[in-house]
Enzyme design. Structure first.
Site, short mmCIF file in Angstrom:
data_model
loop_
_atom_site.label_atom_id
_atom_site.label_comp_id
_atom_site.label_asym_id
_atom_site.label_seq_id
_atom_site.Cartn_x
_atom_site.Cartn_y
_atom_site.Cartn_z
CG ASP A 8 -1.89 -1.05 1.18
OD1 ASP A 8 -2.12 -2.34 0.29
OD2 ASP A 8 -2.60 -1.10 2.17
CE LYS A 106 -4.04 -3.83 1.73
NZ LYS A 106 -4.63 -3.74 1.89
CB CYS A 151 -2.12 -2.87 5.08
SG CYS A 151 -3.66 -2.43 5.09
C1 VGL Z 1 -4.81 0.91 5.82
C2 VGL Z 1 -6.36 1.73 6.61
C3 VGL Z 1 -7.26 1.46 5.95
C4 VGL Z 1 -3.36 0.20 5.42
C5 VGL Z 1 -5.91 0.18 4.97
O1 VGL Z 1 -2.79 0.27 4.21
O2 VGL Z 1 -2.18 0.12 6.33
N1 VGL Z 1 -5.22 1.30 6.54
N2 VGL Z 1 -6.41 1.52 4.73
#
Ligand code: VGL
Ligand code: ZN
Length: 203
Positions: A8, A106, A151
């Site tokens: 991410d 995802k 994540c």
């Molecule tokens: C994430 C919160 C919501 C992350 C993704 O990538 O850690 N955290 N969506």
């Protein structure tokens, strides 16, 4: 066989983004440097439909950071972020995407969040990442990216449970720290579950 998993590293998680991770941009040069050393590099991308139920905006009277029960799962509510096909969902501009062999998206189901790159939070559906790695003979994954306490942590815990050897590259990750100490607790959980934690210079 070893793979690097970049979790991410997207604009919305960088300073100025919708769900900015403090110092999130600091991971980019470290990841670009280490990614060159891997024969297989996979990147995950948080990729939500507009109106995803993890967004506080979908719940009257709720604010980001509140915790609700979402279809039976505890859910932290977030600002709208990483909405599919928006600039916030794009990989960080500085990330060397030419080094990435495969992208796993995802969080695409509106009704369930997906912190892990392997499964949604209810462990009901797989993303295909496990199969992708197994098909290529991967037994060891090195994980970096954002955010350490969400994540990255859940991707690592699932990888360990699936039987992969796992190393977290500590200087190639940053966390949200919604509650003080969340990142430290995440590192402890990763270690307790059998993960290894290294600095990039020690890889
Ligand atoms: C994430 C919160 C919501 C992350 C993704 O990538 O850690 N955290 N969506
Ligand atoms: Zn998300």
């Amino acid at each position: 066989m070893e793979a690097l998993i970049i979790v991410d590293v997207q604009n919305d998680f960088l300073p100025g983004g919708a769900l900015a991770v403090p110092e999130g941009d600091a991971v980019v040069p470290v990841i670009n440097r280490i990614a060159r050393e891997f024969d297989l590099v996979v990147a995950t991308q948080d990729w939500h439909p507009a109106g995803h139920e993890s967004f506080a905006s979908q719940h009257a009277g709720k604010s980001p950071g509140d915790v609700i029960d979402l279809h039976g799962l505890q859910q932290v509510l977030w600002p709208d972020h990483c909405v599919e096909h928006t600039p916030g969902a794009s990989f960080a501009a500085g990330l060397d995407v030419a080094l990435v062999h495969h992208v796993v998206r995802k969080g695409t189901d509106r009704s369930v969040d997906s912190y892990s790159g392997f499964f949604d939070n209810g462990h009901q559906n797989a993303t295909g990442l496990e199969q992708y790695l197994r098909d290529r003979g991967v037994n060891r994954v090195v994980v970096c990216g954002l955010a350490t306490d969400y994540c990255v942590k859940f991707t690592i815990l699932d990888a360990l449970q699936l039987g992969f050897e796992v190393t977290l590259v500590r200087d190639a990750t940053r966390g949200v720290n919604l509650q003080e100490g969340d990142v430290d607790r995440a590192l402890e959980q990763i270690y307790a579950a059998g993960g290894t934690i290294l600095e990039s210079r020690d890889l």
